[in-house]
Design a protein around this motif. Structure first.
Motif, PDB file in Angstrom:
ATOM      1  N   MET A 175       0.841  -1.191   0.000  1.00  0.00           N
ATOM      2  CA  MET A 175       0.000   0.000   0.000  1.00  0.00           C
ATOM      3  C   MET A 175       0.876   1.240   0.000  1.00  0.00           C
ATOM      4  SD  MET A 175      -3.307  -0.796   2.306  1.00  0.00           S
ATOM      5  CE  MET A 175      -4.013   0.711   1.749  1.00  0.00           C
ATOM      6  N   ASP A 176       0.480   2.255  -0.735  1.00  0.00           N
ATOM      7  CA  ASP A 176       1.198   3.525  -0.797  1.00  0.00           C
ATOM      8  C   ASP A 176       0.885   4.300   0.474  1.00  0.00           C
ATOM      9  OD1 ASP A 176       2.510   5.800  -1.475  1.00  0.00           O
ATOM     10  OD2 ASP A 176       1.192   6.341  -3.140  1.00  0.00           O
ATOM     11  N   MET A 177       1.833   4.377   1.393  1.00  0.00           N
ATOM     12  CA  MET A 177       1.616   5.019   2.685  1.00  0.00           C
ATOM     13  C   MET A 177       2.307   6.380   2.757  1.00  0.00           C
ATOM     14  SD  MET A 177      -0.327   2.832   4.057  1.00  0.00           S
ATOM     15  CE  MET A 177      -0.409   3.019   5.810  1.00  0.00           C
ATOM     16  N   LYS A 178       2.313   7.133   1.649  1.00  0.00           N
ATOM     17  CA  LYS A 178       2.930   8.453   1.619  1.00  0.00           C
ATOM     18  C   LYS A 178       2.107   9.417   2.471  1.00  0.00           C
ATOM     19  CE  LYS A 178       4.883   7.902  -2.961  1.00  0.00           C
ATOM     20  NZ  LYS A 178       4.771   8.260  -4.363  1.00  0.00           N
ATOM     21  N   PRO A 179       2.755  10.468   3.012  1.00  0.00           N
ATOM     22  CA  PRO A 179       2.007  11.463   3.785  1.00  0.00           C
ATOM     23  C   PRO A 179       0.973  12.161   2.910  1.00  0.00           C
ATOM     24  CG  PRO A 179       4.392  11.814   3.989  1.00  0.00           C
ATOM     25  CD  PRO A 179       4.175  10.739   2.969  1.00  0.00           C
ATOM     26  N   SER A 180      -0.052  12.671   3.539  1.00  0.00           N
ATOM     27  CA  SER A 180      -1.101  13.375   2.804  1.00  0.00           C
ATOM     28  C   SER A 180      -0.592  14.709   2.285  1.00  0.00           C
ATOM     29  CB  SER A 180      -2.299  13.611   3.728  1.00  0.00           C
ATOM     30  OG  SER A 180      -1.936  14.559   4.716  1.00  0.00           O
ATOM     31  N   ALA A 181      -1.406  15.385   1.492  1.00  0.00           N
ATOM     32  CA  ALA A 181      -1.038  16.670   0.908  1.00  0.00           C
ATOM     33  C   ALA A 181      -0.810  17.736   1.968  1.00  0.00           C
ATOM     34  CB  ALA A 181      -2.135  17.118  -0.057  1.00  0.00           C
ATOM     35  N   GLU A 182      -1.280  17.519   3.185  1.00  0.00           N
ATOM     36  CA  GLU A 182      -1.099  18.475   4.265  1.00  0.00           C
ATOM     37  C   GLU A 182       0.304  18.413   4.871  1.00  0.00           C
ATOM     38  OE1 GLU A 182      -4.333  20.702   4.131  1.00  0.00           O
ATOM     39  OE2 GLU A 182      -3.124  20.828   5.922  1.00  0.00           O
ATOM     40  N   SER A 183       1.146  17.506   4.372  1.00  0.00           N
ATOM     41  CA  SER A 183       2.466  17.362   4.964  1.00  0.00           C
ATOM     42  C   SER A 183       3.277  18.633   4.787  1.00  0.00           C
ATOM     43  CB  SER A 183       3.214  16.180   4.350  1.00  0.00           C
ATOM     44  OG  SER A 183       3.503  16.443   3.012  1.00  0.00           O
ATOM     45  N   LYS A 184       4.208  18.852   5.676  1.00  0.00           N
ATOM     46  CA  LYS A 184       5.033  20.055   5.696  1.00  0.00           C
ATOM     47  C   LYS A 184       6.048  20.036   4.568  1.00  0.00           C
ATOM     48  CE  LYS A 184       6.725  23.729   7.756  1.00  0.00           C
ATOM     49  NZ  LYS A 184       6.209  24.970   7.357  1.00  0.00           N
ATOM     50  N   GLN A 185       6.036  21.056   3.719  1.00  0.00           N
ATOM     51  CA  GLN A 185       7.023  21.223   2.668  1.00  0.00           C
ATOM     52  C   GLN A 185       7.836  22.462   2.995  1.00  0.00           C
ATOM     53  OE1 GLN A 185       5.536  21.193  -1.312  1.00  0.00           O
ATOM     54  NE2 GLN A 185       4.245  19.422  -0.991  1.00  0.00           N
ATOM     55  N   ALA A 186       9.041  22.521   2.480  1.00  0.00           N
ATOM     56  CA  ALA A 186       9.926  23.647   2.742  1.00  0.00           C
ATOM     57  C   ALA A 186       9.328  24.940   2.190  1.00  0.00           C
ATOM     58  CB  ALA A 186      11.283  23.390   2.104  1.00  0.00           C
ATOM     59  N   PRO A 187       9.526  26.055   2.901  1.00  0.00           N
ATOM     60  CA  PRO A 187       9.069  27.344   2.381  1.00  0.00           C
ATOM     61  C   PRO A 187       9.678  27.598   1.009  1.00  0.00           C
ATOM     62  CG  PRO A 187       9.794  27.563   4.656  1.00  0.00           C
ATOM     63  CD  PRO A 187      10.169  26.180   4.204  1.00  0.00           C
ATOM     64  N   GLN A 188       8.966  28.316   0.163  1.00  0.00           N
ATOM     65  CA  GLN A 188       9.413  28.533  -1.208  1.00  0.00           C
ATOM     66  C   GLN A 188       9.496  30.022  -1.500  1.00  0.00           C
ATOM     67  OE1 GLN A 188       6.909  26.769  -4.173  1.00  0.00           O
ATOM     68  NE2 GLN A 188       8.181  27.448  -5.850  1.00  0.00           N
ATOM     69  N   THR A 189      10.589  30.429  -2.187  1.00  0.00           N
ATOM     70  CA  THR A 189      10.763  31.815  -2.606  1.00  0.00           C
ATOM     71  C   THR A 189      10.271  31.959  -4.041  1.00  0.00           C
ATOM     72  OG1 THR A 189      12.653  32.045  -1.137  1.00  0.00           O
ATOM     73  CG2 THR A 189      12.445  33.667  -2.894  1.00  0.00           C
ATOM     74  N   VAL A 190       9.471  33.007  -4.277  1.00  0.00           N
ATOM     75  CA  VAL A 190       8.834  33.230  -5.564  1.00  0.00           C
ATOM     76  C   VAL A 190       8.981  34.703  -5.944  1.00  0.00           C
ATOM     77  CG1 VAL A 190       6.608  33.178  -6.770  1.00  0.00           C
ATOM     78  CG2 VAL A 190       7.149  31.405  -5.106  1.00  0.00           C
ATOM     79  N   ALA A 191       9.250  34.962  -7.219  1.00  0.00           N
ATOM     80  CA  ALA A 191       9.293  36.337  -7.721  1.00  0.00           C
ATOM     81  C   ALA A 191       7.882  36.911  -7.706  1.00  0.00           C
ATOM     82  CB  ALA A 191       9.872  36.367  -9.129  1.00  0.00           C
ATOM     83  N   ALA A 192       7.782  38.180  -7.300  1.00  0.00           N
ATOM     84  CA  ALA A 192       6.472  38.816  -7.201  1.00  0.00           C
ATOM     85  C   ALA A 192       6.604  40.321  -7.409  1.00  0.00           C
ATOM     86  CB  ALA A 192       5.856  38.525  -5.836  1.00  0.00           C
ATOM     87  N   GLU A 193       5.459  40.946  -7.648  1.00  0.00           N
ATOM     88  CA  GLU A 193       5.388  42.407  -7.745  1.00  0.00           C
ATOM     89  C   GLU A 193       4.401  42.889  -6.696  1.00  0.00           C
ATOM     90  OE1 GLU A 193       3.767  45.932 -10.692  1.00  0.00           O
ATOM     91  OE2 GLU A 193       4.038  43.921 -11.510  1.00  0.00           O
ATOM     92  N   ILE A 194       4.812  43.899  -5.921  1.00  0.00           N
ATOM     93  CA  ILE A 194       3.923  44.458  -4.906  1.00  0.00           C
ATOM     94  C   ILE A 194       2.877  45.333  -5.590  1.00  0.00           C
ATOM     95  CG2 ILE A 194       3.750  45.982  -2.902  1.00  0.00           C
ATOM     96  CD1 ILE A 194       6.586  45.110  -2.133  1.00  0.00           C
ATOM     97  N   LYS A 195       1.616  45.017  -5.342  1.00  0.00           N
ATOM     98  CA  LYS A 195       0.511  45.797  -5.890  1.00  0.00           C
ATOM     99  C   LYS A 195      -0.022  46.790  -4.859  1.00  0.00           C
ATOM    100  CE  LYS A 195       0.200  44.154 -10.022  1.00  0.00           C
ATOM    101  NZ  LYS A 195       0.432  45.057 -11.152  1.00  0.00           N
ATOM    102  N   LYS A 196       0.003  46.392  -3.571  1.00  0.00           N
ATOM    103  CA  LYS A 196      -0.545  47.238  -2.509  1.00  0.00           C
ATOM    104  C   LYS A 196       0.060  46.808  -1.182  1.00  0.00           C
ATOM    105  CE  LYS A 196      -4.971  48.254  -0.276  1.00  0.00           C
ATOM    106  NZ  LYS A 196      -6.389  47.920  -0.248  1.00  0.00           N
ATOM    107  N   ILE A 197       0.247  47.778  -0.290  1.00  0.00           N
ATOM    108  CA  ILE A 197       0.714  47.483   1.062  1.00  0.00           C
ATOM    109  C   ILE A 197      -0.289  48.064   2.046  1.00  0.00           C
ATOM    110  CG2 ILE A 197       2.487  47.942   2.793  1.00  0.00           C
ATOM    111  CD1 ILE A 197       4.545  47.965   0.529  1.00  0.00           C
ATOM    112  N   ASP A 198      -0.724  47.236   2.991  1.00  0.00           N
ATOM    113  CA  ASP A 198      -1.598  47.676   4.076  1.00  0.00           C
ATOM    114  C   ASP A 198      -0.840  47.431   5.376  1.00  0.00           C
ATOM    115  OD1 ASP A 198      -3.527  48.158   6.010  1.00  0.00           O
ATOM    116  OD2 ASP A 198      -5.106  47.008   4.991  1.00  0.00           O
ATOM    117  N   ALA A 199       0.002  48.424   5.747  1.00  0.00           N
ATOM    118  CA  ALA A 199       0.862  48.276   6.924  1.00  0.00           C
ATOM    119  C   ALA A 199       0.044  48.105   8.205  1.00  0.00           C
ATOM    120  CB  ALA A 199       1.806  49.467   7.043  1.00  0.00           C
TER     121      ALA A 199
END
Length: 117
Positions: A33-57
């Motif tokens: 049986m495939d006993m892999k963790p569910s999709a809720e398992s912890k994955q490493a944080p990921q860095t992604v390119a983005a553009e700031i559209k708005k800041i609500d400090a």
């Protein structure tokens, strides 16, 4: 009286699957049986390119137009995110190109780090 019998049969039929599902799994062969963790398992944080559209400090949120965030299962979109370090928002303005690191904090997609590109 006919309605009471019908109701009793309906209750019995409804309860039967739950009782069956609650049974013990002792003695079941789980090999292969495939006993892999569910999709809720912890994955490493990921860095992604983005553009700031708005800041609500005040709310501690930044609206980003970002690429896919695979560790959170999100496709590219524009969305407001809470920021872990609210004070860091003073270093950015709308229109800035950034690298944002995303992770889940208390079940919410959150910007845990953001730096200029």
């Amino acid at each position: 009286m006919k309605h009471v019998k019908t109701l009793a049969i309906m209750v019995a039929l409804t309860a039967a699957p739950a009782a069956f599902a609650a049974g013990s799994m002792d003695g079941m062969d789980m090999k292969g049986m495939d006993m892999k963790p569910s999709a809720e398992s912890k994955q490493a944080p990921q860095t992604v390119a983005a553009e700031i559209k708005k800041i609500d400090a005040k709310a501690g949120k930044v609206t980003l137009k970002h690429g896919p965030i695979e560790n959170l299962g999100m496709s590219a979109m524009t969305m407001a995110f809470p920021v872990k370090d609210r004070a860091s928002l003073k270093n950015f303005k709308a229109g800035d190109s950034v690298l944002a690191t995303f992770d889940k904090i208390d079940g919410m997609a959150t910007v845990v780090e953001m730096r200029h590109k």
